[in-house]
Scaffold this motif. Structure first.
Motif, PDB file in Angstrom:
ATOM      1  N   LEU A  99      25.143   3.087 -13.173  1.00 21.26           N
ATOM      2  CA  LEU A  99      23.984   2.230 -12.899  1.00 21.26           C
ATOM      3  C   LEU A  99      23.027   2.251 -14.082  1.00 21.26           C
ATOM      4  N   LYS A 100      22.552   1.084 -14.445  1.00 26.36           N
ATOM      5  CA  LYS A 100      21.645   0.970 -15.580  1.00 26.36           C
ATOM      6  C   LYS A 100      20.196   1.078 -15.134  1.00 26.36           C
ATOM      7  N   LYS A 101      19.431   1.756 -15.951  1.00 31.73           N
ATOM      8  CA  LYS A 101      17.984   1.844 -15.738  1.00 31.73           C
ATOM      9  C   LYS A 101      17.387   0.468 -15.997  1.00 31.73           C
ATOM     10  N   PRO A 102      16.527  -0.014 -15.117  1.00 27.99           N
ATOM     11  CA  PRO A 102      15.938  -1.337 -15.344  1.00 27.99           C
ATOM     12  C   PRO A 102      14.930  -1.316 -16.489  1.00 27.99           C
ATOM     13  N   THR A 103      14.856  -2.432 -17.180  1.00 25.08           N
ATOM     14  CA  THR A 103      13.781  -2.597 -18.157  1.00 25.08           C
ATOM     15  C   THR A 103      12.469  -2.626 -17.377  1.00 25.08           C
ATOM     16  N   LEU A 104      11.373  -2.498 -18.073  1.00 26.08           N
ATOM     17  CA  LEU A 104      10.083  -2.482 -17.389  1.00 26.08           C
ATOM     18  C   LEU A 104       9.818  -3.802 -16.655  1.00 26.08           C
ATOM     19  N   ALA A 105      10.174  -4.918 -17.276  1.00 30.79           N
ATOM     20  CA  ALA A 105       9.971  -6.214 -16.611  1.00 30.79           C
ATOM     21  C   ALA A 105      10.863  -6.323 -15.379  1.00 30.79           C
ATOM     22  N   ALA A 106      12.115  -5.907 -15.479  1.00 33.92           N
ATOM     23  CA  ALA A 106      13.022  -5.946 -14.329  1.00 33.92           C
ATOM     24  C   ALA A 106      12.513  -5.002 -13.242  1.00 33.92           C
ATOM     25  N   TRP A 107      12.026  -3.839 -13.633  1.00 35.18           N
ATOM     26  CA  TRP A 107      11.477  -2.901 -12.657  1.00 35.18           C
ATOM     27  C   TRP A 107      10.306  -3.549 -11.902  1.00 35.18           C
ATOM     28  N   ALA A 108       9.428  -4.233 -12.637  1.00 35.98           N
ATOM     29  CA  ALA A 108       8.280  -4.880 -11.997  1.00 35.98           C
ATOM     30  C   ALA A 108       8.754  -5.941 -11.002  1.00 35.98           C
ATOM     31  N   VAL A 109       9.760  -6.713 -11.368  1.00 35.56           N
ATOM     32  CA  VAL A 109      10.301  -7.726 -10.453  1.00 35.56           C
ATOM     33  C   VAL A 109      10.925  -7.047  -9.237  1.00 35.56           C
ATOM     34  N   ASN A 110      11.625  -5.943  -9.457  1.00 40.95           N
ATOM     35  CA  ASN A 110      12.206  -5.195  -8.327  1.00 40.95           C
ATOM     36  C   ASN A 110      11.116  -4.711  -7.378  1.00 40.95           C
ATOM     37  N   GLN A 111      10.002  -4.285  -7.938  1.00 43.78           N
ATOM     38  CA  GLN A 111       8.904  -3.832  -7.088  1.00 43.78           C
ATOM     39  C   GLN A 111       8.315  -5.007  -6.296  1.00 43.78           C
ATOM     40  N   LEU A 112       8.237  -6.156  -6.924  1.00 38.18           N
ATOM     41  CA  LEU A 112       7.780  -7.346  -6.203  1.00 38.18           C
ATOM     42  C   LEU A 112       8.710  -7.649  -5.027  1.00 38.18           C
ATOM     43  N   ALA A 113      10.010  -7.531  -5.268  1.00 33.78           N
ATOM     44  CA  ALA A 113      10.984  -7.804  -4.207  1.00 33.78           C
ATOM     45  C   ALA A 113      10.794  -6.859  -3.029  1.00 33.78           C
ATOM     46  N   ARG A 114      10.329  -5.664  -3.292  1.00 35.91           N
ATOM     47  CA  ARG A 114      10.128  -4.668  -2.239  1.00 35.91           C
ATOM     48  C   ARG A 114       8.751  -4.788  -1.569  1.00 35.91           C
ATOM     49  N   LYS A 115       7.742  -5.130  -2.364  1.00 35.86           N
ATOM     50  CA  LYS A 115       6.370  -5.071  -1.866  1.00 35.86           C
ATOM     51  C   LYS A 115       5.736  -6.433  -1.601  1.00 35.86           C
ATOM     52  N   GLU A 116       6.339  -7.461  -2.095  1.00 34.34           N
ATOM     53  CA  GLU A 116       5.788  -8.823  -1.949  1.00 34.34           C
ATOM     54  C   GLU A 116       6.864  -9.770  -1.408  1.00 34.34           C
ATOM     55  N   ARG A 117       7.523  -9.345  -0.349  1.00 33.44           N
ATOM     56  CA  ARG A 117       8.635 -10.130   0.201  1.00 33.44           C
ATOM     57  C   ARG A 117       8.241 -11.558   0.577  1.00 33.44           C
ATOM     58  N   MET A 118       7.072 -11.725   1.153  1.00 40.02           N
ATOM     59  CA  MET A 118       6.639 -13.064   1.559  1.00 40.02           C
ATOM     60  C   MET A 118       6.426 -13.958   0.334  1.00 40.02           C
ATOM     61  N   LYS A 119       5.890 -13.394  -0.737  1.00 38.28           N
ATOM     62  CA  LYS A 119       5.695 -14.188  -1.954  1.00 38.28           C
ATOM     63  C   LYS A 119       7.037 -14.529  -2.601  1.00 38.28           C
ATOM     64  N   ILE A 120       7.985 -13.608  -2.557  1.00 35.31           N
ATOM     65  CA  ILE A 120       9.326 -13.888  -3.086  1.00 35.31           C
ATOM     66  C   ILE A 120       9.973 -14.997  -2.258  1.00 35.31           C
ATOM     67  N   ARG A 121       9.832 -14.923  -0.951  1.00 31.66           N
ATOM     68  CA  ARG A 121      10.368 -15.979  -0.079  1.00 31.66           C
ATOM     69  C   ARG A 121       9.702 -17.319  -0.410  1.00 31.66           C
ATOM     70  N   ALA A 122       8.391 -17.299  -0.646  1.00 34.81           N
ATOM     71  CA  ALA A 122       7.685 -18.532  -1.010  1.00 34.81           C
ATOM     72  C   ALA A 122       8.211 -19.094  -2.332  1.00 34.81           C
TER      73      ALA A 122
END
Length: 174
Positions: A51-74
């Motif tokens: 498994l590859k360590k995410p880049t900082l930008a990818a990590w931030a997007v991953n956090q959005l997917a976890r913490k901002e699900r409604m915004k991702i759905r939007a």
């Protein structure tokens, strides 16, 4: 062959890895791989170790997917509206419909970029404009490709995505 329960446990462990602070990813990945190897599951250990360590930008997007699900759905819904408006335009429909859909997509994407900036700051990472632009571009690109979209939904991106080609979205979406 791993049982479905073992596979589910492995999936949960991998999800946990991608939810950790980015600085902890590698050491926790290595600990998990070592534990799996010790338990005799070489295949799973090798899978985890790769498994590859995410880049900082990818990590931030991953956090959005976890913490901002409604915004991702939007964002996904807005992208779909753009695709539908494009199809209607090609059938002789209104350009205004496409402009409105594009505006909504751009607004949702900007809101997510701003949320990523807050998450990065909270985690102690300076959110430069360049980093936030990579987040915005990654979000835009993720909704263009089913495989990338699945990784976005799961919060498991490992690198920035490039929206080259623009798929079903208009080139003017910001």
């Amino acid at each position: 062959m791993a049982s479905s329960k073992q596979q589910a446990n492995l999936e949960q462990a991998v999800d946990r890895l991608y939810g950790l602070p980015v600085a902890e990813f590698t050491s926790e990945r290595n600990k998990l791989a070592a534990r799996l190897r010790k338990e005799g599951d070489k295949r799973a250990a090798d899978e985890v170790k790769s498994l590859k360590k995410p880049t900082l930008a990818a990590w931030a997007v991953n956090q959005l997917a976890r913490k901002e699900r409604m915004k991702i759905r939007a964002l996904m819904e807005a992208a779909e509206q753009v695709r539908k408006a494009q199809a209607k335009l090609l059938e002789g429909g209104s350009a205004q419909l496409l402009q409105d859909a594009d505006h909504r997509f751009s607004k949702v994407n900007a809101d997510l970029r701003d949320a990523a900036g807050a998450l990065l700051a909270q985690a102690g990472h300076p959110a430069s404009q360049a980093l936030l632009e990579r987040v915005r571009q990654t979000l835009r690109a993720a909704v263009l490709n089913d495989a990338d979209l699945e990784q976005l939904k799961r919060g498991r991106l490992v690198e920035e995505l490039d929206p080259a080609g623009f798929g079903g979205l208009v080139a003017g979406a910001k």
